[in-house]
Design an enzyme around this catalytic site. Structure first.
Site, PDB file in Angstrom:
ATOM      1  CG  ASP A   1      -2.155   0.830   1.048  1.00 34.37           C
ATOM      2  OD1 ASP A   1      -2.286   1.487  -0.004  1.00 34.37           O
ATOM      3  OD2 ASP A   1      -3.002   0.839   1.957  1.00 34.37           O
ATOM      4  N   GLY A   2       0.374   2.287  -0.691  1.00 38.96           N
ATOM      5  CA  GLY A   2       1.015   3.599  -0.596  1.00 38.96           C
ATOM      6  C   GLY A   2       1.697   4.105  -1.846  1.00 38.96           C
TER       7      GLY A   2
ATOM      8  CG  HIS B   1       0.817   2.515  -9.754  1.00 38.45           C
ATOM      9  ND1 HIS B   1       0.382   1.963  -8.561  1.00 38.45           N
ATOM     10  CD2 HIS B   1      -0.222   3.276 -10.218  1.00 38.45           C
ATOM     11  CE1 HIS B   1      -0.858   2.367  -8.318  1.00 38.45           C
ATOM     12  NE2 HIS B   1      -1.241   3.164  -9.301  1.00 38.45           N
TER      13      HIS B   1
ATOM     14  CG  ASN C   1      -7.347  -1.910  -6.568  1.00 33.92           C
ATOM     15  OD1 ASN C   1      -6.409  -2.659  -6.310  1.00 33.92           O
ATOM     16  ND2 ASN C   1      -7.787  -1.010  -5.695  1.00 33.92           N
TER      17      ASN C   1
ATOM     18  CD  GLU D   1      -5.922 -18.615  15.845  1.00 32.24           C
ATOM     19  OE1 GLU D   1      -4.897 -19.004  16.435  1.00 32.24           O
ATOM     20  OE2 GLU D   1      -7.043 -18.576  16.375  1.00 32.24           O
TER      21      GLU D   1
END
Length: 255
Positions: free
Chosen positions: A31-32, A48, A79, A221
């Site tokens: 992300d980011g 990108h 997206n 988990e």
């Protein structure tokens, strides 16, 4: 060499010594990229591209550390709602990367198997063909496994598996009572044999997993590590910090 260039390798070694357990399967929500581009006054495409360059480096780190499976969240089903030009650029870049698998010497040297996780029916024909070419060229490789989550959605993943199972029951006349955990896992991702996730990493200071690999991660988990750097700024130190969280979880389980 500046002070940071001297201290970072020393800190990396210190972190590595603290990690007695290395995860087998790491899933990363990268992300980011867009916020990184905005921060530097660049266009979205440059963000990108910087993210893609960082991905190349991260895969080298993962291989060096002995991680066998990496799954990258590259493009979600949500997206598709982004601007047409941005989606077009991303698809062109994805096509370029999948086709590069055919000639990349590292793929041959490290015996990297490349697979797509997601719904190929949602992709344009040329990108889908590039994905199939990369998968076919590497299907016998067993040294390192790279899974690309493309046109991927956590709920859609379960829906696709359910459709496959129902089709199997219809064709073979199987008893619905035979549907169990192992059968679901057999049909998940069209039987590509992706193991449970040990560690999820998300960059960009977002503290949520966005329903990424719900069966293989939440269902087992997995450890989760959220970090602040945008994906193009992700460092080996950040990867090692994430592995340290996984190691601490392993130690707590065995205590």
């Amino acid at each position: 060499m500046n002070l940071q260039g001297i201290l970072e390798p020393l800190y990396e070694q210190r972190l590595l010594r603290q990690c007695r357990h290395i995860p087998n399967h790491v899933a990363i929500i990268m992300d980011g990229n867009r916020r990184y581009a905005k921060m530097l006054g660049l266009d979205t495409a440059s963000g990108h591209r910087a993210g893609a360059d960082k991905t190349e480096k991260m895969l080298d780190w993962a291989h060096e550390l002995g991680i066998r499976h990496v799954t990258l969240y590259t493009f979600s089903t949500e997206n598709f709602s982004r601007e047409k030009n941005e989606v077009g650029y991303l698809f062109a870049m994805f096509k370029e990367k999948f086709l590069s698998v055919l000639t990349d010497e590292r793929v041959k040297k490290y015996r990297i198997r490349v697979q797509m996780v997601g719904d190929p029916s949602m992709l344009p024909d040329d990108l889908r063909e590039a994905v199939l070419a990369a998968e076919e060229a590497t299907k016998e490789h067993t040294g390192f496994f790279l899974n690309i989550a493309l046109a991927y959605g956590g709920r859609n993943e379960i829906v696709l598996a359910a459709r496959d199972i129902l089709e199997t029951v219809r064709k073979n006349g199987a008893d619905p009572d035979t549907i169990d955990v192992s059968m679901v896992e057999e049909h998940l991702h069209h039987g590509k044999g992706i193991p449970p996730v040990d560690l999820i990493i998300r960059t960009g200071n977002e503290c949520r997993t966005s329903n990424f690999l719900p069966w293989l991660a939440a269902g087992h988990e997995s450890a989760v590590y959220f970090c602040a750097p945008y994906w193009p700024l992700f460092r080996k130190i950040d990867l090692l910090r994430a592995i340290r969280i996984y190691d601490q979880r392993c130690a707590a389980k065995s205590a």
